[in-house]
Design an enzyme around this catalytic site. Sequence first.
Site, PDB file in Angstrom:
ATOM      1  N   TYR A  21      -2.347  -1.082  11.085  1.00 13.62           N
ATOM      2  CA  TYR A  21      -2.567  -1.613   9.736  1.00 13.62           C
ATOM      3  C   TYR A  21      -1.392  -1.241   8.825  1.00 13.62           C
ATOM      4  CZ  TYR A  21      -4.000  -1.855   4.909  1.00 13.62           C
ATOM      5  OH  TYR A  21      -4.000  -2.115   3.561  1.00 13.62           O
ATOM      6  N   SER A  23       0.831  -1.205   0.000  1.00 16.11           N
ATOM      7  CA  SER A  23       0.000   0.000   0.000  1.00 16.11           C
ATOM      8  C   SER A  23       0.862   1.250   0.000  1.00 16.11           C
ATOM      9  CB  SER A  23      -0.865  -0.028   1.261  1.00 16.11           C
ATOM     10  OG  SER A  23      -1.466   1.207   1.491  1.00 16.11           O
ATOM     11  N   LYS A  68       1.823  -3.577   6.747  1.00 20.57           N
ATOM     12  CA  LYS A  68       2.275  -3.563   5.339  1.00 20.57           C
ATOM     13  C   LYS A  68       3.793  -3.381   5.273  1.00 20.57           C
ATOM     14  CE  LYS A  68      -1.632  -4.391   3.538  1.00 20.57           C
ATOM     15  NZ  LYS A  68      -1.879  -5.725   2.970  1.00 20.57           N
TER      16      LYS A  68
END
Length: 342
Positions: A152, A127, A156
């Site tokens: 979150y 991302s 990544k």
Amino acid sequence: MKKECVLVCGGAGYIGSHTCVELIQAGYDVVVVDNFSNSEPSAIDHVRRITGAEIPLIEADCCDREAFRKVFEKYEFNSAIHFAASKAVGESVQKPMLYYRNNLTSLMNLIDLMHEFNRPNLVFSSSCTVYGEPKKQPVTEQTPRQEATSPYGNTKKISEDILRDAMKAYTDMKTIALRYFNPIGAHPSALIGELPRGVPQNLVPYVTQTAAGIRECLSIFGDDYPTPDGSCIRDYIDVVDLAKAHVAAINRMTQGKSEANFEVFNIGTGRGVSVLELANKFQQVNHLKLNYKIAPRREGDIIAIWADPTRANTVLGWKAERTLDETLESAWNWEKHLRGIE
Ligand code: NAD
Ligand code: WQD
């Protein structure tokens, strides 16, 4: 001739379902594993309807290594795409351990099993969140990653690091990490699209639900940012274009074109669009009036980010094709289809 098969983990989800369609249309077979924690099995029925293909669908949690192992024992494939992760930024702040456990355990299980069963090619959903608030636009793959602003986002970054280290050790394997910018829109058939649970946190689902009368009014979070119109800027990438980037990544690996066994690509349009521009364009292309108001800034928002997709364009041979108008039209068609609006 037998077709190449791709294991799609999290294939019933938003990006996974669109990717299944594009893989099948490009000549691949797919096998889907999903635990339906954020999707419905019917998404795969719709993929079957769009493509006419048979798709094995296994309900399993990628964190459950023994259940996951059975998929490797039963199906032959050389490539896998790892979409299976929890993705709500706000929820990750409230439930960090759920995010670390789900996103990292599922990935580590996948790497271990691929290594054990000699399945060489892996595509990972990364991302643009790894870039944080960039000092310079547009961002290239060389733009430094920054400290994550949410659990979150951190999953990544950590996932990329795990993959980089694993690929150093497992030289017979290859990984391509795709750093998605902001995926939006839906398939032109309006049979698959994004299915947010509860109140949407992302802009476009909120916009379409407001247009459908499910939400009263869209709040535009901030009009006093240092941008031309004061609202935040993002690079909105059409989900079908994004799905095609996965096909390009799989092609690259299966055709032996990778230049290194861990590669990273930005997947965006290269075009920055403000929240106000997007809201206005949505009204224009869909010929409707959207109820919106300016609201205070949302905590933790990045002011502006958009991609330099040159590396994906030239090295991967992939380029975003759909216009923002087409994408916003597809988003509204999907919402209308879901709600039975004529
Ligand atoms: P999604 O929630 O629609 O799809 C994820 C799918 O994985 C769902 O079907 C879910 O049920 C499944 N899943 C989750 N955990 C699982 C597990 N442990 N085992 C099996 N299945 C599991 O999300 P999406 O928008 O399609 O995102 C796909 C990937 O792309 C995710 O990794 C996400 O972090 C990443 N990503 C998404 C965006 C975005 O804005 N949508 C942006 C950048 C990156
Ligand atoms: C876009 C813009 C909001 C809702 C998130 C994740 C990121 C990545 C993509 C996965 C922002 C504004 C939004 C609303 C608004 N996901 N907005 N009113 O924040 O860029 O990124 O999804 O990796 O990690 O953080 O996307 O769609 O939430 O917001 O004004 O009701 O729309 O402030 O400027 P974001 P978003």
